[in-house]
Design a protein around this motif. Structure first.
Motif, PDB file in Angstrom:
ATOM      1  N   TRP A 237     -19.541  -0.553   5.461  1.00  0.00           N
ATOM      2  CA  TRP A 237     -18.309   0.020   4.632  1.00  0.00           C
ATOM      3  C   TRP A 237     -16.955  -0.498   5.444  1.00  0.00           C
ATOM      4  CZ3 TRP A 237     -15.840   3.213   8.187  1.00  0.00           C
ATOM      5  CH2 TRP A 237     -16.493   3.682   9.385  1.00  0.00           C
TER       6      TRP A 237
ATOM      7  N   TRP B  55       0.829  -1.281   0.036  1.00  0.00           N
ATOM      8  CA  TRP B  55       0.006  -0.076  -0.019  1.00  0.00           C
ATOM      9  C   TRP B  55       0.811   1.394   0.079  1.00  0.00           C
ATOM     10  CZ3 TRP B  55      -5.402   0.870   1.718  1.00  0.00           C
ATOM     11  CH2 TRP B  55      -6.340  -0.448   1.457  1.00  0.00           C
TER      12      TRP B  55
ATOM     13  N   LEU C 187      -7.475  -2.177   8.760  1.00  0.00           N
ATOM     14  CA  LEU C 187      -8.966  -1.784   8.088  1.00  0.00           C
ATOM     15  C   LEU C 187      -9.931  -2.518   8.973  1.00  0.00           C
ATOM     16  CD1 LEU C 187      -7.775  -3.375   4.396  1.00  0.00           C
ATOM     17  CD2 LEU C 187      -8.035  -0.865   4.984  1.00  0.00           C
TER      18      LEU C 187
ATOM     19  N   THR D 173      -6.753   8.721  -2.043  1.00  0.00           N
ATOM     20  CA  THR D 173      -7.578   8.792  -1.020  1.00  0.00           C
ATOM     21  C   THR D 173      -6.629   8.029   0.239  1.00  0.00           C
ATOM     22  OG1 THR D 173      -8.515   6.391  -0.931  1.00  0.00           O
ATOM     23  CG2 THR D 173      -9.777   8.444  -1.996  1.00  0.00           C
ATOM     24  N   ILE D 174      -5.542   7.511  -0.410  1.00  0.00           N
ATOM     25  CA  ILE D 174      -4.316   6.895   0.502  1.00  0.00           C
ATOM     26  C   ILE D 174      -3.322   8.086   1.291  1.00  0.00           C
ATOM     27  CG2 ILE D 174      -2.581   5.248   1.112  1.00  0.00           C
ATOM     28  CD1 ILE D 174      -3.858   3.467  -1.275  1.00  0.00           C
TER      29      ILE D 174
ATOM     30  N   THR E 201     -10.121   7.029   5.059  1.00  0.00           N
ATOM     31  CA  THR E 201     -10.848   6.800   3.886  1.00  0.00           C
ATOM     32  C   THR E 201     -11.682   5.619   3.887  1.00  0.00           C
ATOM     33  OG1 THR E 201     -10.872   6.833   1.472  1.00  0.00           O
ATOM     34  CG2 THR E 201      -9.135   5.521   2.410  1.00  0.00           C
TER      35      THR E 201
ATOM     36  N   VAL F 102     -14.454   2.634   1.958  1.00  0.00           N
ATOM     37  CA  VAL F 102     -15.382   1.850   0.682  1.00  0.00           C
ATOM     38  C   VAL F 102     -16.263   1.307   1.034  1.00  0.00           C
ATOM     39  CG1 VAL F 102     -14.671   0.412  -1.160  1.00  0.00           C
ATOM     40  CG2 VAL F 102     -12.936   1.617  -0.435  1.00  0.00           C
TER      41      VAL F 102
ATOM     42  N   VAL G 140      -9.093   0.465  -3.815  1.00  0.00           N
ATOM     43  CA  VAL G 140      -9.312   1.681  -3.075  1.00  0.00           C
ATOM     44  C   VAL G 140      -8.346   2.732  -4.055  1.00  0.00           C
ATOM     45  CG1 VAL G 140      -8.219   2.787  -0.753  1.00  0.00           C
ATOM     46  CG2 VAL G 140      -8.965   0.341  -0.722  1.00  0.00           C
ATOM     47  N   ASP G 141      -8.658   3.714  -3.985  1.00  0.00           N
ATOM     48  CA  ASP G 141      -8.255   4.749  -4.971  1.00  0.00           C
ATOM     49  C   ASP G 141      -7.073   5.212  -4.313  1.00  0.00           C
ATOM     50  OD1 ASP G 141      -7.549   7.342  -6.271  1.00  0.00           O
ATOM     51  OD2 ASP G 141      -9.673   7.251  -7.104  1.00  0.00           O
TER      52      ASP G 141
ATOM     53  N   ASP H 110      -2.918   2.498  -6.785  1.00  0.00           N
ATOM     54  CA  ASP H 110      -4.439   2.008  -6.231  1.00  0.00           C
ATOM     55  C   ASP H 110      -3.859   0.616  -5.346  1.00  0.00           C
ATOM     56  OD1 ASP H 110      -5.790   4.136  -7.595  1.00  0.00           O
ATOM     57  OD2 ASP H 110      -6.515   2.819  -9.095  1.00  0.00           O
TER      58      ASP H 110
ATOM     59  N   LEU I 193     -10.454   2.741   6.192  1.00  0.00           N
ATOM     60  CA  LEU I 193      -8.851   2.434   6.540  1.00  0.00           C
ATOM     61  C   LEU I 193      -8.529   3.471   7.844  1.00  0.00           C
ATOM     62  CD1 LEU I 193      -5.954   2.046   5.706  1.00  0.00           C
ATOM     63  CD2 LEU I 193      -6.112   4.098   4.208  1.00  0.00           C
TER      64      LEU I 193
END
Length: 446
Positions: free
Chosen positions: A366, A343, A410, A400-401, A382, A384, A396-397, A348, A369
């Protein structure tokens, strides 16, 4: 929680404090005794008379109040996450747990009851939180009951009214007393009857607290009211916590001449077993379900005291700690969550989840993170959405990280259960290296 095979032992740390509309002290770490060993697993903090002026109350609806902030900021870095909170004007109840316990705290619900003058402005009453802890139904009820010496009977009536009117949307525990364990605490406002002010003060100063116990109104009421007799309380071996001059250890000497009293209390009740008629008079020290598949729970208090070092209020905070031994109904999270591969904000990422036991999921569930040390389920970096019938692999875009990376987990949040029901292992998200993504001197890092 200390793991004993199918059994576990959890340490519960409780605080009740009438804060007298004061702002919180800068440091509450000594109140919470975070460095004590063994460490606590759950913190339950009940406050009364949190500043509740209309303007202040409206601002607290938009953002967390100052007392919630100070406890979250203190407990979050130590690995404690706010499970939930409930507020009714000046009454506030906060529940924190070590993040490893979150998947085993389920079906979280809260409610409140107004008493006082026609329920006016919620100046008195009770707020409660209930949940299932490893399958055991527990309820925490924080009360602020009627004041003044002559209202002992009214205090009992108010408590009975709160028990009668509070209900939960849970089939097997719709009411407070249906729970396997109930903790009842708060500024219960019971006074010390009959004794004069001089006798009270000399008994306290001389350490002869036992001379006052028989005239404590709650002790006296327990002898008259059968439903109160089901509640246990530790011995009152600490000095009365009301009423003090602020910022001092001296009892109030103002014109009102309020007598010292144990207004601030913590009691608990183990749900009685269903006994045959001839055994009705026997009391069980543990709670069990009938039949061969019983799951007992045992509650033992190992501390009941006050902390004299805090003076922002005219009350001193009361602390109660408990060991809870229980046979776990389950020790597998409902959902297994995993961060796949590497990550970073350079690319992504992918997370996966597997439902390990059927539960009532929602299209509003949902996966978030969370940076290690997160303070609540809403303290995510963020998230999802988990849509029904989708593949158990979620992208995960990268945008957004977090750029600077760090230690993360998570968490799968169940909207129906109002809690996180699955947590991943801790993993490292690497600092972004793509040119231009991170300022040259971000956070002092070259």
């Amino acid at each position: 929680m200390e793991n004993l095979g199918d059994f576990g032992r959890a340490r519960l740390y409780m605080v009740t404090w009438n804060v007298g509309t004061a702002e919180p002290p800068e440091d509450v770490s000594s109140l919470l005794q975070l460095d004590n060993q063994p460490q606590s697993d759950i913190y339950v903090i009940g406050l009364q008379e949190v500043n509740a002026t209309p303007i202040r109350f409206i601002s607290d609806l938009i953002a967390e109040d100052s007392w919630s902030h100070v406890f979250m900021d203190t407990l979050g870095p130590r690995g404690f996450v706010k499970v939930t909170s409930v507020r009714m004007q000046g009454l506030l109840l906060l529940v924190f747990a070590k993040h490893v316990h979150l998947p085993f705290i389920r079906n979280v619900q809260s409610t409140y009851t107004r008493t006082g003058i026609f329920g006016y402005w919620g100046n008195k009453g009770g707020v409660s939180v209930r949940f299932s802890l490893y399958g055991h139904m527990v309820c925490f009820l924080n009360c602020h009951l009627a004041a003044h010496m002559n209202y002992a009977l009214q205090r009992v009536d108010e408590f009975e009214y709160i028990l009668d009117t509070q209900d939960f949307d849970i089939t097997d525990t719709p009411h407070v007393l249906d729970h396997k364990v109930v903790f009842w605490f708060g500024d219960l406002n019971f006074r010390i009857a009959d004794h004069g002010l001089h006798f009270l003060r000399s008994s306290i100063e001389g350490g002869r607290l036992n001379l006052l116990w028989s005239k404590d109104q709650l002790t006296m009421m327990k002898k008259k009211e059968a439903f109160l007799q089901e509640f246990e309380e530790g011995q009152l071996n600490f000095q009365p916590t009301y009423k003090f001059k602020r910022n001092s250890d001296t009892y109030d000497t103002s014109g009102k001449k309020r007598k010292p009293a144990w207004t601030d209390r913590v009691l608990w009740r183990i749900k009685p077993r269903s006994l045959p008629p001839e055994e009705d008079d026997e009391r069980a020290s543990t709670s069990t379900d009938e039949g061969p598949d019983e799951f007992p729970i045992l509650v033992t208090q190992d501390r009941y005291s006050c902390d004299m070092s805090y003076g922002v209020s005219d009350h001193k905070p009361v602390i109660a700690t408990f060991n809870i031994e229980l046979r776990k109904h389950f020790d597998t999270p409902l959902v297994h969550v995993c961060a796949e591969g590497m990550w970073s904000a350079d690319q992504d990422a992918v997370m996966t989840y597997t439902v390990q036991e059927d539960f009532m999921s929602s299209t509003w569930d949902w996966i978030g993170l969370f940076k290690v040390g997160f303070k609540s389920a809403m303290d995510y970096e963020t998230f999802v959405w988990v849509r029904e019938n989708e593949l158990p692999e979620l992208p995960v875009d990268k945008d957004t990280i977090p750029l600077l990376g760090g230690q993360y987990v998570l968490g799968y949040y169940s909207t129906n259960m109002q809690t996180i029901v699955g947590l991943s292992e801790t993993f490292q998200s690497k600092r972004a290296v793509m040119e231009g993504l991170v300022p040259e001197n971000a956070n002092g890092l070259k």
